[in-house]
Design a protein around this motif. Structure first.
Motif, PDB file in Angstrom:
ATOM      1  N   ALA A  48       0.899  -1.151  -0.152  1.00 54.37           N
ATOM      2  CA  ALA A  48      -0.033   0.022  -0.085  1.00 54.37           C
ATOM      3  C   ALA A  48       0.936   1.112  -0.029  1.00 54.37           C
ATOM      4  CB  ALA A  48      -0.862  -0.030   1.251  1.00 54.37           C
ATOM      5  N   VAL A  49       0.202   2.361  -0.600  1.00 56.65           N
ATOM      6  CA  VAL A  49       1.215   3.682  -0.629  1.00 56.65           C
ATOM      7  C   VAL A  49       0.329   4.544   0.349  1.00 56.65           C
ATOM      8  CG1 VAL A  49       2.204   3.380  -2.835  1.00 56.65           C
ATOM      9  CG2 VAL A  49       0.079   4.473  -2.558  1.00 56.65           C
ATOM     10  N   LEU A  50      -0.836   4.457   0.539  1.00 54.56           N
ATOM     11  CA  LEU A  50      -1.830   5.404   1.340  1.00 54.56           C
ATOM     12  C   LEU A  50      -2.798   4.566   2.484  1.00 54.56           C
ATOM     13  CD1 LEU A  50      -2.083   8.525   1.254  1.00 54.56           C
ATOM     14  CD2 LEU A  50      -3.721   8.282   0.127  1.00 54.56           C
ATOM     15  N   GLU A  51      -2.818   4.843   3.592  1.00 50.38           N
ATOM     16  CA  GLU A  51      -3.710   4.475   4.506  1.00 50.38           C
ATOM     17  C   GLU A  51      -4.946   5.599   4.834  1.00 50.38           C
ATOM     18  OE1 GLU A  51      -2.425   4.281   8.495  1.00 50.38           O
ATOM     19  OE2 GLU A  51      -3.857   2.806   9.034  1.00 50.38           O
TER      20      GLU A  51
ATOM     21  N   ASP B   2       8.004   8.334  -4.056  1.00 48.18           N
ATOM     22  CA  ASP B   2       6.904   7.335  -3.606  1.00 48.18           C
ATOM     23  C   ASP B   2       6.228   7.801  -2.332  1.00 48.18           C
ATOM     24  OD1 ASP B   2       7.292   5.153  -5.486  1.00 48.18           O
ATOM     25  OD2 ASP B   2       9.110   4.608  -4.357  1.00 48.18           O
ATOM     26  N   LEU B   3       4.979   7.683  -2.121  1.00 48.99           N
ATOM     27  CA  LEU B   3       4.216   7.756  -0.864  1.00 48.99           C
ATOM     28  C   LEU B   3       4.598   6.739   0.172  1.00 48.99           C
ATOM     29  CD1 LEU B   3       0.649   9.005  -1.965  1.00 48.99           C
ATOM     30  CD2 LEU B   3       2.580  10.446  -1.113  1.00 48.99           C
ATOM     31  N   VAL B   4       4.896   6.828   1.367  1.00 49.37           N
ATOM     32  CA  VAL B   4       5.103   6.017   2.352  1.00 49.37           C
ATOM     33  C   VAL B   4       3.985   5.753   3.546  1.00 49.37           C
ATOM     34  CG1 VAL B   4       7.564   5.284   1.881  1.00 49.37           C
ATOM     35  CG2 VAL B   4       6.986   7.068   3.560  1.00 49.37           C
ATOM     36  N   THR B   5       3.571   4.776   3.864  1.00 46.77           N
ATOM     37  CA  THR B   5       2.717   4.540   5.062  1.00 46.77           C
ATOM     38  C   THR B   5       3.289   4.602   6.205  1.00 46.77           C
ATOM     39  OG1 THR B   5       2.584   2.180   4.836  1.00 46.77           O
ATOM     40  CG2 THR B   5       1.072   3.329   3.744  1.00 46.77           C
ATOM     41  N   ALA B   6       2.613   5.074   7.425  1.00 41.70           N
ATOM     42  CA  ALA B   6       2.928   5.243   8.600  1.00 41.70           C
ATOM     43  C   ALA B   6       3.659   3.995   9.314  1.00 41.70           C
ATOM     44  CB  ALA B   6       1.995   5.725   9.552  1.00 41.70           C
TER      45      ALA B   6
ATOM     46  N   GLN C 293       5.618   2.021   7.830  1.00 38.28           N
ATOM     47  CA  GLN C 293       6.839   1.769   7.364  1.00 38.28           C
ATOM     48  C   GLN C 293       8.281   2.256   7.910  1.00 38.28           C
ATOM     49  OE1 GLN C 293       7.694   1.743   2.981  1.00 38.28           O
ATOM     50  NE2 GLN C 293       5.355   2.142   2.684  1.00 38.28           N
TER      51      GLN C 293
END
Lengths: 302, 78
Positions: A10-13, B41-45, B47
């Motif tokens: 995933a890239v976004l929660e 990239d976007l990274v989630t909390a 990671q």
């Protein structure tokens, strides 16, 4: 964290949906939310031309992008507010986006139409800058749409914008404002076009993520006059609630639209006239925009 | 690790080898208010970010004047 749909990275929660998405599945989620907004409020049809008000920020450019991808017939409208470098840069972002997507952009200048840019209007009126700016934007959006023969203006207001407005109205119990807060305002006069907000179901973090993932070059800097605005304080309050209780903003706004708003609706007793000067719609005889413009020009001639 | 903040743009150094959510907590930033960007990239909390990483925390809040609140599209006296 894994994508709820495909199980990939995933890239976004999205805590309010108790979900996380990979890039392709997030973009599909975003499109679906816009489709649902347009369908639910019958915002416009595929036969209608839509004037998309763009500021160069993430929300309005994301909106324009998704409407183009969905195959709608759009024209962009950039209102040059004359706010120093911020306006120069935001206009360049809109022009670059329009060129990249091969779509038409119309530019209208507040300085040319009102007689002075937003910073001067602020000084002349001695009111918060957002006051004269908002008035000018609403007026010009409607007038440009009428001039172009476009029946509907779409703006990039998102869930956070709408929830903040609702909080402001509730804190002051503005019962005249509450029934008028809607993702779609119908045309109630021949010289008033429909206004719609197809992003009302999406948070500003989601619109920012969409713009980033679609590689839309938007202006990240805030308007220099936004600092200290009441609406920002309301957003911050709602974000603190959201952190404690994911879904708070969504439930506040969508619950109001479904269950609260009807309770405030009543027969509108407002009579709409045409301004004796410019012909635009007003509740008086001369509209607020013409009065503002007079005041600015009087001040300039002193 | 390096963290880039915006509005105004500035950089701070914080300890790496921990989760993004721990970095945000140290900087007193609510996760809902930023995009967390590493490179393209976007990274989630959840990671973990390394000591050599650079993170951009890009604010997502916009605004000033929000909706036309009481006018229904009709401009009233300012």
């Amino acid at each position: 964290m894994k994508c709820r749909k495909c199980g990939g990275a995933a890239v976004l929660e999205l805590r309010r949906h108790n979900a996380a998405f990979c890039t392709p599945d997030f973009l599909e989620f975003f499109q679906n939310q816009v489709r649902e907004a347009i369908r639910k409020y019958r915002m416009f049809t595929r036969d209608e031309r839509v004037l998309v008000a763009v500021s160069g920020g993430k929300d309005s450019l994301a909106l324009w992008d998704v409407l183009i991808d969905e195959g709608y017939h759009t024209t962009g409208l950039y209102l040059d507010l004359g706010i120093f470098d911020y306006s120069v840069e935001s206009k360049a972002k809109c022009e670059a986006f329009a060129a990249r997507r091969g779509v038409e952009l119309v530019v209208s200048s507040v300085a040319a139409e009102v007689g002075a840019p937003v910073p001067v209007i602020k000084d002349v009126t001695r009111r918060p800058p957002c006051s004269g700016c908002g008035l000018s934007k609403r007026y010009l959006m409607n007038r440009v749409a009428l001039d172009l023969g476009v029946p509907v203006v779409a703006t990039g207001h998102n869930l956070d914008d709408e929830a903040a407005t609702l909080l402001g109205s509730v804190l002051h119990w503005q019962t005249d404002a509450l029934p008028r807060q809607s993702p779609a305002l119908p045309s109630t006069h021949p010289r008033l076009v429909r206004r719609v907000k197809p992003l009302y179901r999406l948070s500003e973090r989601e619109t920012a993520a969409y713009a980033f993932l679609k590689k839309i070059d938007y202006i990240v800097e805030e308007c220099p006059f936004a600092k200290g605005a009441t609406s920002i304080a309301h957003k911050e309050t709602l974000n603190r609630l959201e952190a404690e209780s994911p879904g708070a903003k969504h439930n506040f706004l969508l619950g109001f639209l479904e269950r609260g708003r009807p309770a405030f609706e009543r027969v509108e007793d407002v009579v709409l006239n045409e301004c004796t000067r410019c012909g635009q719609v007003t509740t008086g005889t001369v509209c607020a925009f013409c009065k503002l413009s007079d005041r600015v020009k009087r001040s300039a001639s002193v | 690790m390096k963290v880039v903040l915006r509005n105004p743009r500035r950089e701070v150094q914080v300890a790496g080898n921990r989760r993004v959510k721990d970095v945000l907590r140290e900087l007193d930033i609510l996760p809902e208010t930023v995009l967390v960007i590493r490179g393209d990239d976007l990274v989630t909390a959840d990671q973990v970010v390394g000591d050599d990483d650079t993170l951009e925390l890009r604010p997502v809040m916009s605004g000033g004047a929000v909706s036309a609140r009481a006018t229904g599209g009709v401009n009233e006296v300012p």
